[in-house]
Design an enzyme around this catalytic site. Structure first.
Site, PDB file in Angstrom:
ATOM      1  N   THR A   1       0.821  -1.204  -0.034  1.00 10.31           N
ATOM      2  CA  THR A   1       0.169  -0.090  -0.050  1.00 10.31           C
ATOM      3  C   THR A   1       0.912   1.232  -0.111  1.00 10.31           C
ATOM      4  O   THR A   1       0.436   2.107  -0.697  1.00 10.31           O
ATOM      5  CB  THR A   1      -1.050  -0.029   1.187  1.00 10.31           C
ATOM      6  OG1 THR A   1      -1.760  -0.959   0.999  1.00 10.31           O
ATOM      7  CG2 THR A   1      -1.569   1.200   1.301  1.00 10.31           C
TER       8      THR A   1
ATOM      9  N   CYS B   1      -9.097  -5.685   2.256  1.00  8.89           N
ATOM     10  CA  CYS B   1      -9.348  -4.468   2.396  1.00  8.89           C
ATOM     11  C   CYS B   1     -10.867  -3.838   2.440  1.00  8.89           C
ATOM     12  O   CYS B   1     -10.884  -2.792   2.788  1.00  8.89           O
ATOM     13  CB  CYS B   1      -8.175  -3.649   1.468  1.00  8.89           C
ATOM     14  SG  CYS B   1      -6.529  -4.169   1.857  1.00  8.89           S
TER      15      CYS B   1
ATOM     16  N   ASN C   1      -6.253  -9.537  -7.250  1.00 11.23           N
ATOM     17  CA  ASN C   1      -6.432 -10.120  -5.965  1.00 11.23           C
ATOM     18  C   ASN C   1      -7.842 -10.867  -5.596  1.00 11.23           C
ATOM     19  O   ASN C   1      -7.855 -11.562  -4.671  1.00 11.23           O
ATOM     20  CB  ASN C   1      -6.154  -8.945  -4.813  1.00 11.23           C
ATOM     21  CG  ASN C   1      -6.847  -7.865  -4.953  1.00 11.23           C
ATOM     22  OD1 ASN C   1      -6.874  -7.116  -5.977  1.00 11.23           O
ATOM     23  ND2 ASN C   1      -7.758  -7.447  -3.797  1.00 11.23           N
TER      24      ASN C   1
ATOM     25  N   THR D   1      13.523   4.747  10.362  1.00 14.36           N
ATOM     26  CA  THR D   1      14.507   3.505  10.757  1.00 14.36           C
ATOM     27  C   THR D   1      13.964   2.246  10.119  1.00 14.36           C
ATOM     28  O   THR D   1      12.922   1.829  10.102  1.00 14.36           O
ATOM     29  CB  THR D   1      14.225   3.578  12.226  1.00 14.36           C
ATOM     30  OG1 THR D   1      14.852   4.719  12.830  1.00 14.36           O
ATOM     31  CG2 THR D   1      15.209   2.398  12.703  1.00 14.36           C
TER      32      THR D   1
ATOM     33  N   SER E   1       5.042  -6.877  -1.613  1.00 12.57           N
ATOM     34  CA  SER E   1       4.387  -6.993  -0.432  1.00 12.57           C
ATOM     35  C   SER E   1       5.312  -8.575   0.165  1.00 12.57           C
ATOM     36  O   SER E   1       4.993  -9.516  -0.472  1.00 12.57           O
ATOM     37  CB  SER E   1       3.032  -7.117  -0.523  1.00 12.57           C
ATOM     38  OG  SER E   1       2.672  -7.592   0.887  1.00 12.57           O
ATOM     39  N   ALA E   2       5.520  -8.323   1.449  1.00 14.33           N
ATOM     40  CA  ALA E   2       6.166  -9.462   2.032  1.00 14.33           C
ATOM     41  C   ALA E   2       5.001 -10.647   2.691  1.00 14.33           C
ATOM     42  O   ALA E   2       5.033 -11.888   2.779  1.00 14.33           O
ATOM     43  CB  ALA E   2       7.099  -9.103   3.221  1.00 14.33           C
ATOM     44  N   HIS E   3       3.858 -10.172   3.206  1.00 12.53           N
ATOM     45  CA  HIS E   3       2.863 -10.766   3.733  1.00 12.53           C
ATOM     46  C   HIS E   3       2.056 -11.834   2.752  1.00 12.53           C
ATOM     47  O   HIS E   3       1.184 -12.673   3.176  1.00 12.53           O
ATOM     48  CB  HIS E   3       2.294 -10.235   4.897  1.00 12.53           C
ATOM     49  CG  HIS E   3       1.125  -9.555   4.250  1.00 12.53           C
ATOM     50  ND1 HIS E   3      -0.361  -9.762   4.282  1.00 12.53           N
ATOM     51  CD2 HIS E   3       0.982  -8.388   3.491  1.00 12.53           C
ATOM     52  CE1 HIS E   3      -1.222  -8.894   3.665  1.00 12.53           C
ATOM     53  NE2 HIS E   3      -0.734  -7.895   3.271  1.00 12.53           N
TER      54      HIS E   3
END
Length: 387
Positions: free
Chosen positions: A76, A327, A155, A243, A203-205
């Site tokens: 996102t 979402c 998706n 960070t 996206s990782a998830h």
């Protein structure tokens, strides 16, 4: 109490145990916990090395240069950074953007925001399978078009856009090409050395990594300028301050490395699972497959005629499934994606997305198909004839 069978992998995937192990080693005093931006001591150098190793792992999975990977909090943010970043950087060159009516809300809402700021957005309509053609993109191009933003795998439907063909149509135009690849990373083969995509959200998830971490691919030779959306320290070559979350980044890298090792065999396994599930469910009365028949095999979207969607979900309480994008799951409106490919409101409201993944078994899908048949029979007063 037994847990439901998890068939909502398109919403999120469980973190692979190997990924979790790598992440855990970056959290405590005994581990690699330091700030990667701390350049004055060994612990900071070690954290930085871990981050850069993960950047290499992500880059390798998509055929990119390590210098083209910019860390974000997820797809996102990557979508926002790409779309707003290009719009702000190139507003003096043009204010026209092309996307489609069935993109993820991260793209649609961002485009709507830019419209409120004086940009003009063309929303392409997909065909009945949920696909945008390269010819349609080319026909929509204008002299002031600065960006085309389209997803790789839808998706909700699993439909696949031919991003290579679309990129080819854009070679002689000034517009940059952004692709939302949240659903295809680690699932479809991607080699950006051969596909002229300028920007790609990751996206990782969605590929067995942790939530809260993603990346934006920014092609170096495109010389695409990105106006930063987050300020404060100038991290990630000035494109995204903040960070870096070492543990999440390390998890993302490990997830990409694992996906690379098993991509081809996993796609074949999912294709077999999908076919077995469809063979059991499609013959039932009033069942319709939505989207591309040969789309991404991990997503199956089905409509069930003459059945109330909410009641069907309640009847399928032993299955963890979805009525569409996670979402937008709080909305009682029919899926805009299904309406966008021509589904009636009634069929859109009675649709369910089943999505499979690394830990889905054939036995689980056989049980799921039986549950669907039984639920339809009950809801239709016993008139449903299971095959």
């Amino acid at each position: 109490m037994s847990l439901p069978i998890y068939l909502d992998y398109a919403a999120t995937t469980p973190v692979d145990p190997k990924v979790a192990e790598k992440m855990a080693a970056c959290l405590t005093l005994e581990g690699n916990f330091a700030n990667p931006a701390s350049r004055s001591h060994l612990l900071g150098w070690q954290a930085e090395a871990a981050v850069e190793n993960s950047r290499r792992q992500v880059a390798q999975l998509i055929g990119a240069d390590v210098r083209e990977i910019v860390w974000t909090s997820g797809a996102t943010e990557a979508d926002n950074l790409a779309i707003k970043g290009v719009a702000e950087a190139y507003a003096d060159r043009g204010r026209h953007i092309i996307t489609s009516t069935i993109e993820h809300k991260a793209v649609l809402d961002t485009c709507a925001y830019l419209e409120s700021r004086g940009f003009d957005v063309t929303y392409l309509k997909p065909n009945a399978e949920g696909v945008i053609s390269a010819a349609e993109v080319k026909a929509a191009l204008r002299d002031d078009t600065i960006l085309v933003s389209l997803m790789h795998v839808n998706n909700e439907l699993g439909s696949i856009n031919d991003i290579a063909a679309i990129a080819d149509r854009l070679r002689d135009h000034q517009a940059f090409f952004h692709v939302d690849a949240a659903q295809s990373l680690g699932k479809l083969s991607l080699n950006l050395a051969d596909i002229a995509v300028d920007l790609m959200s990751l996206s990782a998830h969605k590929c067995y990594g942790p939530k809260g971490i993603g990346a934006l691919f920014v092609r170096r030779r495109s010389r695409c300028e990105i106006a930063p959306q987050i300020h404060g320290g100038g991290h990630e070559r000035g494109m995204r301050s903040g960070t870096l979350a070492t543990h999440q980044i390390v998890g993302f890298g490990e997830a990409c490395a694992l996906a690379m090792d098993h991509l081809v065999e996993e796609q074949a396994r999912l294709q077999s699972l999908k076919q077995g599930f469809l063979d059991a469910v499609l013959p039932l009365t009033g069942v319709q497959l939505n989207g591309q028949a040969d789309g991404w095999p991990g997503i199956v979207n089905l409509s069930f005629a003459d059945v109330d969607g909410e009641l069907l979900l309640m009847a399928l309480k032993d299955l963890a499934v979805s009525t569409g994008s996670a979402c937008a799951s709080a909305s009682l409106e029919p899926s805009y994606v299904l309406r966008g490919i021509g589904c009636s409101e009634a069929l859109a409201l009675s649709s369910v997305r089943f999505s499979f993944g690394r830990y889905t078994s054939a036995e689980e899908l056989a049980r799921a198909a039986t549950m669907v048949a039984d639920a339809l029979a009950r809801l239709r007063g016993g008139a449903q004839q299971a095959v």
